[in-house]
Write a protein that holds these residues in place. Structure first.
Motif, PDB file in Angstrom:
ATOM      1  N   ARG A  93     -50.945 -37.143 -37.617  1.00 29.49           N
ATOM      2  CA  ARG A  93     -50.631 -38.275 -36.770  1.00 29.49           C
ATOM      3  C   ARG A  93     -49.578 -38.773 -37.321  1.00 29.49           C
ATOM      4  O   ARG A  93     -48.333 -39.533 -36.266  1.00 29.49           O
ATOM      5  N   ARG A 107     -45.966 -36.106 -36.418  1.00 27.41           N
ATOM      6  CA  ARG A 107     -46.282 -36.757 -35.268  1.00 27.41           C
ATOM      7  C   ARG A 107     -45.605 -37.419 -34.977  1.00 27.41           C
ATOM      8  O   ARG A 107     -44.233 -37.178 -34.417  1.00 27.41           O
ATOM      9  N   PHE A 139     -50.580 -30.372 -30.803  1.00 24.03           N
ATOM     10  CA  PHE A 139     -51.702 -31.343 -30.721  1.00 24.03           C
ATOM     11  C   PHE A 139     -51.786 -31.339 -29.590  1.00 24.03           C
ATOM     12  O   PHE A 139     -52.662 -32.282 -29.058  1.00 24.03           O
ATOM     13  N   SER A 140     -51.704 -30.320 -28.423  1.00 25.89           N
ATOM     14  CA  SER A 140     -51.819 -30.853 -26.918  1.00 25.89           C
ATOM     15  C   SER A 140     -51.152 -29.219 -26.550  1.00 25.89           C
ATOM     16  O   SER A 140     -50.172 -28.669 -27.202  1.00 25.89           O
ATOM     17  N   ASP A 141     -51.939 -29.047 -25.545  1.00 23.27           N
ATOM     18  CA  ASP A 141     -51.566 -27.438 -24.549  1.00 23.27           C
ATOM     19  C   ASP A 141     -50.565 -28.096 -23.750  1.00 23.27           C
ATOM     20  O   ASP A 141     -49.413 -26.881 -24.077  1.00 23.27           O
ATOM     21  N   GLU A 142     -49.744 -29.158 -23.682  1.00 17.39           N
ATOM     22  CA  GLU A 142     -48.258 -29.320 -23.324  1.00 17.39           C
ATOM     23  C   GLU A 142     -47.345 -29.064 -25.015  1.00 17.39           C
ATOM     24  O   GLU A 142     -46.128 -28.611 -24.503  1.00 17.39           O
ATOM     25  N   GLU A 143     -47.486 -29.275 -25.615  1.00 16.07           N
ATOM     26  CA  GLU A 143     -46.923 -29.165 -26.849  1.00 16.07           C
ATOM     27  C   GLU A 143     -46.770 -27.525 -27.229  1.00 16.07           C
ATOM     28  O   GLU A 143     -46.048 -26.545 -27.917  1.00 16.07           O
ATOM     29  N   HIS A 165     -52.166 -25.337 -34.461  1.00 18.87           N
ATOM     30  CA  HIS A 165     -52.764 -26.067 -32.608  1.00 18.87           C
ATOM     31  C   HIS A 165     -53.629 -26.704 -33.929  1.00 18.87           C
ATOM     32  O   HIS A 165     -54.611 -25.981 -33.880  1.00 18.87           O
ATOM     33  N   PRO A 171     -59.211 -31.531 -32.469  1.00 21.18           N
ATOM     34  CA  PRO A 171     -58.618 -33.553 -32.291  1.00 21.18           C
ATOM     35  C   PRO A 171     -59.399 -33.729 -33.434  1.00 21.18           C
ATOM     36  O   PRO A 171     -59.795 -33.493 -34.773  1.00 21.18           O
TER      37      PRO A 171
END
Length: 704
Positions: free
Chosen positions: A47, A50, A96-100, A322, A325
């Motif tokens: 975190r 990021r 950390f996400s699908d978008e990234e 990737h 969580p």
């Protein structure tokens, strides 16, 4: 802090936050990679890293040269011989996400000039939570095993690696030179059995399998390693005398045929949707695998495309991790301590009732600053729905591995009736001086600088740290002891200890934990460190915003201490040619430059620096040499539109050939590469009589 809060940061707030993140993440890197004693959870570490990347993306000019984005691991331990990796061992950037993940794919395509519909395959494999290990084979024989260390220099653990059943000492059918890279780990069952045996012997037990694996591999006695159930997955390579295969997947299959264990869940995926499906499949199996993983790694499958994509400072452009969580747990907040750093920043730390989260016992959490405790961001917007944090609260702890967690939430229904809002100190808890929070700043700082004992001690700790003077026998505990005894108050005092107390230094020999031999070793180490490379010296000074990478960059730019010092003095007014020259250094932003010049021209600071420099022999910085490179040590400026490659690819290739890439044209520029629409930079270059090349001529020069 939420995305909205980052978007609302002022430049000053962003600069302060990047400084805090750099310090916090450097401390976590050393604890995790160097000491096998993590202080943050993976979730919190990810975190923070990021958040650092998001702020850097919004304020690219503020990017620090000690940016966590540019750092890999930590300095190697002194218990093993050092090994310099022939090819740097990189870390991975994270999604950390699908978008990234989609952004990663778009970035790769953009760099390579590929359209969204053109084929581009990746490999996908579990990300093992263990210790990176490189195995060097020459003519089929294992000659060296090395940990990652800081990426450039690791530890020689060859004798220990030979004790691991999964690591062959000889292989047949391999290239003459083959450097296999992979991960040492411990299964859940073996970890539980080891801890049981350790407890029965009243010996140290381990917090999780990763720590157990790291501690077992890094034993000075290989026989201890032999008795530990370590395993090894191979997933990559370093130096090679001949390519293993044309694709990542084929290379992994060849490593398997050579006798290395490779992960059976590795597969080729053809697009982002397939990547996400495999991610979900691996995550679903996570609890039953029998070993720890913390995500999925994707790599561009074609090796020739990997070669084109190349590397950033510490991460490959062709791979990404990737991450899974974070994990959560609830516990009681027993106290809040406020610590003072070397720049005077007051940093609150939560003291938690120990709680196990994902296999790791945690007892501390970062609280960032007074706004975070109060339940608001820097703009006054609520976070955690506006809930403040109070001593005695029942709090939710957030983590995903081995880094200091954060407090994610507060259970107001379980808040003690007598719990009081936390009053952040307005006086330094160490020296009692005013702790000032300047307008627009998220951090409160002690105002007394060098007079504050906490700042003085932290600066001395930084001075002797591994990336700075690295004085054997003089670590953090010894610095605290010597400072308390009045033996050292500033860096120069370290180099006059022997003169002031004599080679015997009876006071030291009589102290607990010291003897004649250890005192003699300390003095010898201090004498050896009188000769210091320029880059290490600049870093050791502890100038705000000037990290390790920036220090090396400055050293390479100026070459000698005399040239560096003169340039800083000439730039004292922060205007004129000397100031412009600092800002023209690719990688040096205005905030860093202001901090650097202000420190070098402040009377008290300069007096401390001058007393130190008078006692040292400072080595000139050696410019990197690349054999047969026509642009080694030359300064290159790219301007206009490049048509044969992206600007990023051109810059990376120039730097790989030993060139320095600058963002502005000056009389010191050697070559300007001008594409269509070059404009004022090309005109200035021609007015100065510099060499101006179009893209084709540039490619002819460096080799297409």
């Amino acid at each position: 802090m939420a995305e909205k809060a980052i978007a609302a940061l002022t430049e000053a707030q962003a600069s302060e936050e990047l400084a805090r993140l750099a310090h916090e993440l450097a401390r976590a890197d050393q604890a995790y990679h160097g000491d096998d004693a993590p202080v943050l959870s993976d979730a919190e570490y990810d975190r923070l890293k990021r958040r650092n990347a998001e702020i850097e993306a919004r304020f690219p000019a503020l990017r620090r040269d000690d940016s966590p984005s540019d750092r890999v691991g930590a300095a190697p331990s002194e218990g093993f011989a050092k090994v310099r990796h022939a090819i740097r061992m990189m870390s991975l950037s994270n999604a950390f996400s699908d978008e990234e993940l989609q952004d990663f794919d778009k970035g790769v395509r953009r760099y390579l000039g590929l359209g969204a519909d053109e084929p581009l395959s990746y490999t996908a494999e579990p990300k093992i939570d263990g210790l990176s290990l490189s195995l060097r084979y020459e003519n089929g024989r294992l000659v060296q095993a090395a940990t990652r260390g800081d990426g450039a220099v690791g530890e020689n653990v060859t004798a220990n690696a030979l004790m691991i059943d999964d690591i062959p000492d000889r292989i047949d059918g391999a290239p003459d030179l083959l450097e296999v890279r992979g991960e040492v780990y411990m299964s859940h069952a073996d970890f539980e059995a080891l801890n049981l045996r350790q407890a029965e012997k009243s010996a140290r037990t381990f917090a999780n399998p990763r720590n157990a694996a790291a501690g077992s591999l890094r034993q000075l006695d290989p026989e201890v390693t032999r008795g530990r159930p370590l395993k090894y997955f191979a997933y990559s390579w370093g130096a090679l005398s001949a390519r293993l295969a044309d694709t990542q997947m084929a290379a992994i299959e060849r490593l398997s045929k050579l006798g290395f264990r490779t992960n059976p869940l590795t597969k080729v995926v053809e697009d982002v949707d397939a990547m996400l499906r495999h991610y979900a499949e691996i995550e679903a199996q996570r609890a039953t695998l029998g070993y720890d993983i913390d995500g999925v790694v994707y790599k561009v499958n074609a090796i020739d495309l990997q070669d084109r994509l190349g590397f950033r400072s510490t991460t490959p452009r062709w791979a990404i991790a990737h991450k899974f969580p974070a994990e959560l747990a609830w516990t009681w907040l027993d106290g809040i301590d406020v610590q003072v750093g070397r720049t005077g920043a007051l940093s609150p730390v939560a003291r938690l009732r120990p709680v196990t989260v994902g296999g790791v016992v945690v007892s501390n959490a970062t609280l960032h600053n007074e706004d975070y405790i109060a339940g608001r961001d820097a703009k006054g917007e609520p976070i955690r729905d506006g809930k403040d944090i109070r001593v005695g609260d029942f709090v939710q702890v957030y983590r995903a591995g081995d880094v200091i967690p954060k407090i994610a939430d507060v259970d107001l229904e379980r808040r003690p009736k007598d719990a009081q809002p936390f009053e952040f100190p307005h006086l330094c808890p160490q020296c009692g001086s005013d702790a000032i929070r300047e307008p627009g700043d998220s951090v409160r700082r002690c105002s007394d600088g060098l007079i504050c004992p906490a700042q003085a001690v932290e600066r001395l700790k930084h001075f002797v740290s591994r990336a700075a003077f690295d004085i054997d026998g003089l670590g953090a505990k010894q610095v605290e002891q010597f400072y308390a005894d009045g033996w050292i108050a500033e860096p120069a005092d370290i180099f006059t200890l022997e003169e002031r107390f004599g080679s015997g230094m009876q006071q030291l020999k009589n102290r607990e934990g010291w003897g004649e031999k250890s005192a003699e070793n300390l003095f010898r180490s201090i004498r050896e460190r009188r000769r210091i490379p320029l880059g290490r010296l600049i870093f050791a000074l502890g100038i705000r915003h000037v990290g390790e990478q920036a220090s090396l960059l400055l050293a390479r730019t100026y070459g000698t201490w005399e040239a560096f010092e003169t340039a800083m003095v000439d730039a004292a007014l922060m205007e004129g040619p000397a100031w412009d020259a600092i800002l023209a250094i690719d990688g040096v932003g205005r905030v860093l430059a202001q901090s650097l010049v202000a420190t070098m021209n402040q009377d008290a600071e300069r007096a401390v620096i001058d007393r130190l420099v008078a006692l040292l022999e400072i080595e000139e910085a050696e410019a990197p040499y690349v054999a047969d490179s026509p642009v080694a040590n030359k300064t290159i400026v790219f301007t206009g539109t490049l048509e044969r490659m992206t600007r990023a690819e051109a810059k990376a290739r120039a730097e790989a050939l030993g060139a320095k890439v600058s963002g502005s044209v000056s009389s010191k520029t050697d070559i300007v590469v001008a594409g269509p629409g070059a404009g004022s930079k090309e005109k200035k270059a021609r007015d100065l009589g510099l060499t101006v090349l179009d893209e084709d001529a540039w490619l002819d020069l460096v080799g297409r």
